[in-house]
Design an enzyme around this catalytic site. Structure first.
Site, mmCIF file in Angstrom:
data_model
loop_
_atom_site.group_PDB
_atom_site.id
_atom_site.type_symbol
_atom_site.label_atom_id
_atom_site.label_comp_id
_atom_site.label_asym_id
_atom_site.label_seq_id
_atom_site.Cartn_x
_atom_site.Cartn_y
_atom_site.Cartn_z
ATOM 1 N N HIS A 136 6.003 -3.361 10.265
ATOM 2 C CA HIS A 136 5.936 -4.588 9.467
ATOM 3 C C HIS A 136 6.981 -5.621 9.894
ATOM 4 C CE1 HIS A 136 4.106 -1.777 6.349
ATOM 5 N NE2 HIS A 136 3.233 -2.751 6.410
ATOM 6 N N HIS A 157 7.429 -0.082 6.935
ATOM 7 C CA HIS A 157 7.899 0.641 8.115
ATOM 8 C C HIS A 157 8.164 -0.376 9.217
ATOM 9 C CE1 HIS A 157 3.824 0.101 9.684
ATOM 10 N NE2 HIS A 157 3.341 0.684 8.587
ATOM 11 N N THR A 201 0.818 -1.219 0.000
ATOM 12 C CA THR A 201 0.000 0.000 0.000
ATOM 13 C C THR A 201 0.850 1.266 0.000
ATOM 14 O OG1 THR A 201 -0.178 -0.223 2.408
ATOM 15 C CG2 THR A 201 -1.981 -1.099 1.094
ATOM 16 N N ASP A 235 -4.022 -9.110 13.885
ATOM 17 C CA ASP A 235 -5.195 -8.700 13.123
ATOM 18 C C ASP A 235 -5.441 -9.603 11.907
ATOM 19 O OD1 ASP A 235 -2.948 -7.867 11.719
ATOM 20 O OD2 ASP A 235 -3.844 -5.983 11.049
ATOM 21 N N LYS A 289 -9.343 -1.290 9.972
ATOM 22 C CA LYS A 289 -9.792 -0.066 9.313
ATOM 23 C C LYS A 289 -11.259 0.214 9.651
ATOM 24 C CE LYS A 289 -5.894 0.658 7.291
ATOM 25 N NZ LYS A 289 -5.061 1.798 7.674
ATOM 26 N N LYS A 306 1.844 4.932 20.717
ATOM 27 C CA LYS A 306 1.912 3.991 19.600
ATOM 28 C C LYS A 306 3.352 3.687 19.218
ATOM 29 C CE LYS A 306 -0.358 3.005 15.217
ATOM 30 N NZ LYS A 306 -1.325 3.459 14.207
ATOM 31 N N ARG A 345 -10.530 1.780 2.186
ATOM 32 C CA ARG A 345 -9.275 2.331 1.684
ATOM 33 C C ARG A 345 -9.507 2.974 0.317
ATOM 34 N NH1 ARG A 345 -4.502 0.016 3.917
ATOM 35 N NH2 ARG A 345 -4.911 -1.731 5.322
ATOM 36 N N LYS A 366 6.023 5.257 15.832
ATOM 37 C CA LYS A 366 5.676 6.607 15.404
ATOM 38 C C LYS A 366 6.520 7.627 16.163
ATOM 39 C CE LYS A 366 2.008 5.915 12.654
ATOM 40 N NZ LYS A 366 1.849 6.449 11.297
ATOM 41 N N THR A 367 6.912 8.693 15.480
ATOM 42 C CA THR A 367 7.584 9.805 16.124
ATOM 43 C C THR A 367 6.823 11.074 15.750
ATOM 44 O OG1 THR A 367 9.041 10.272 14.234
ATOM 45 C CG2 THR A 367 9.795 8.624 15.838
ATOM 46 N N GLN A 417 -7.096 -13.683 0.176
ATOM 47 C CA GLN A 417 -5.923 -14.082 0.957
ATOM 48 C C GLN A 417 -5.949 -15.586 1.238
ATOM 49 O OE1 GLN A 417 -4.054 -13.339 5.249
ATOM 50 N NE2 GLN A 417 -4.327 -11.427 4.149
#
Length: 419
Positions: free
Chosen positions: A48, A45, A40, A193, A82, A230, A86, A233-234, A172
């Protein structure tokens, strides 16, 4: 330590479809095990990483990793996690992302040898399938009630879910069935998930493969931080594996800034250090936390794995220079990484720069009077060297590789002058 026992010690096992069956199968034979990612974006990141690093642990024990990039599923969109649909991407965009992500996966897995990793793209078998074939050969085996019971779908019924995303779990499942039939793939790994998608795949294998076919699923917990914020994340956003999006220095800094409360958990999750090595680092956190040995080990292991030894050496050099203030030893390339987020000011290469005027023009000091005071008080540094002469004029020697001058005001406030 047996592999599943080690995984449980590391805290990376969340759910298993059949723990005893998995144990027996892993002892009996070398199998294919797969984990997938949808392209996507044009980079993965750090969110993953954990499933793929867990898959690599299976490779280290002799099993074959099957690394799937979802060229087809990426066109559909996974409803997992989600709250709304998307935005669909073009085929060209997805294919570009596939190529980018494949290169990143190659830094994690060994593609040589008897159990070398296999890289597959589900667009190769799903992309050309016609609708009637999909409905007759696959849709027939998965009941609507079965799908409605899946959390990922049930959670979207109130807000709405399109038929496109509704069918994602079947597509999938087709992947798992295809890999079972063609790659001896008997197990799928995924984030927590993905449980619903994994079990749908097992259902399809049960119905489409010969009687007695056995396959398994294992999920990995969501990575969390002790303070509740989280992971990954920054303030500037996600920590990407692409060095153009997140430089190796920024990547390294993210890991070495890990809190004491999280660092041992992350060492277990993300590194291949042994139990004994991690326990030694845990003792260091307890007895000598100021040395931050565990954080340095975490940063070094991850940066070396994703970006290589050269990039790690560079990140360590930048970190050391910023800590000591000896920045004149850095190269222009290293400065671009280490000073990416500091205030930057551009000046013509042929302009003569008086230090007082430079400080005011760059808003480093609010006035010429304050600039002179700052210089006289020894608060101004040029490339790490203190300057106390208010009449100082910056010369060619003050430009690192002719491109940058680093000004520091006080102990920690850096500014970058670019020519």
């Amino acid at each position: 330590m047996e592999l599943l026992n080690e995984l449980q010690w590391r805290g990376v096992v969340y759910q298993q479809t059949d723990e005893e069956g998995i144990q027996e199968t892993l002892k009996k034979e070398s199998i294919g095990i797969y984990c997938g990612v949808d392209p996507t974006a044009d980079s993965m990141h750090i969110g993953h990483l954990l499933p793929f690093l867990t898959l690599r642990r299976f490779q280290n024990e002799g099993h074959r990793p099957i690394v799937l990039v979802g060229g087809a599923t990426g066109l559909i969109g996974d409803p997992s996690g989600k709250k709304e649909e998307r935005k669909l991407q073009t085929l060209e965009s997805i294919q570009h992302n596939v190529r980018s992500i494949q290169g990143q996966l190659e830094s994690i897995f060994d593609f040589e040898g008897d159990n070398g990793a296999v890289l597959v793209n589900n667009y190769d078998w799903a992309g050309s399938m016609d609708l009637v074939t999909f409905l007759r050969d696959y849709g027939k085996h998965i009941g609507v009630n079965y799908m409605l019971a899946k959390d990922t779908i049930a959670s979207r019924l109130d807000t709405g879910i399109s038929f496109t995303e509704f069918t994602y779990t079947i597509i999938q499942a087709m992947d798992f069935n295809h890999l079972y039939a063609h790659y001896n793939c008997k197990m799928q790994i995924g984030g927590s998930d993905q449980w619903g998608n994994i079990t749908t795949g097992l259902e399809l294998i049960r119905k489409m493969q010969p009687e007695g076919a056995k396959a398994f699923g294992l999920t990995i917990p969501l990575v969390t931080k002790a303070d509740g914020t989280k992971f990954g994340k920054t303030e500037s956003g996600a920590i990407w594996l692409d060095p153009e999006k997140t430089s190796p220095y920024e990547f390294y800094q993210f890991w070495i800034n890990t809190a004491d409360a999280d660092v041992i958990k992350y060492l277990k999750f993300f590194t291949f250090l042994s139990k004994e090595e991690i326990e030694d680092l845990e003792e260091s956190v307890e007895k000598e936390p100021h040395l931050r040995k565990a954080q340095k080990a975490l940063g070094e292991e991850l940066t070396r794995m994703i970006h290589g030894q050269k990039a790690l050496d560079q990140a360590v050099r930048i970190s050391s220079a910023l800590f000591s203030g000896d920045v004149k030893e850095l190269t222009a390339t290293e400065i671009k990484q280490g000073f990416k987020d500091v205030p930057t000011f551009e000046f013509p290469a042929d302009q003569e720069l008086n230090l007082v005027e430079l400080l005011v023009d760059s808003k480093i000091s609010p006035s010429k009077r304050q600039a002179r005071e700052d210089i006289g008080n020894g608060a101004i540094y040029i490339n790490g060297d203190r300057v106390t002469d208010a009449n100082y004029v910056l010369l060619e020697k003050d430009r690192i590789e002719g491109q940058f001058t680093i000004i520091r005001r006080g102990k920690k406030k850096y500014y970058l002058i670019k020519y």
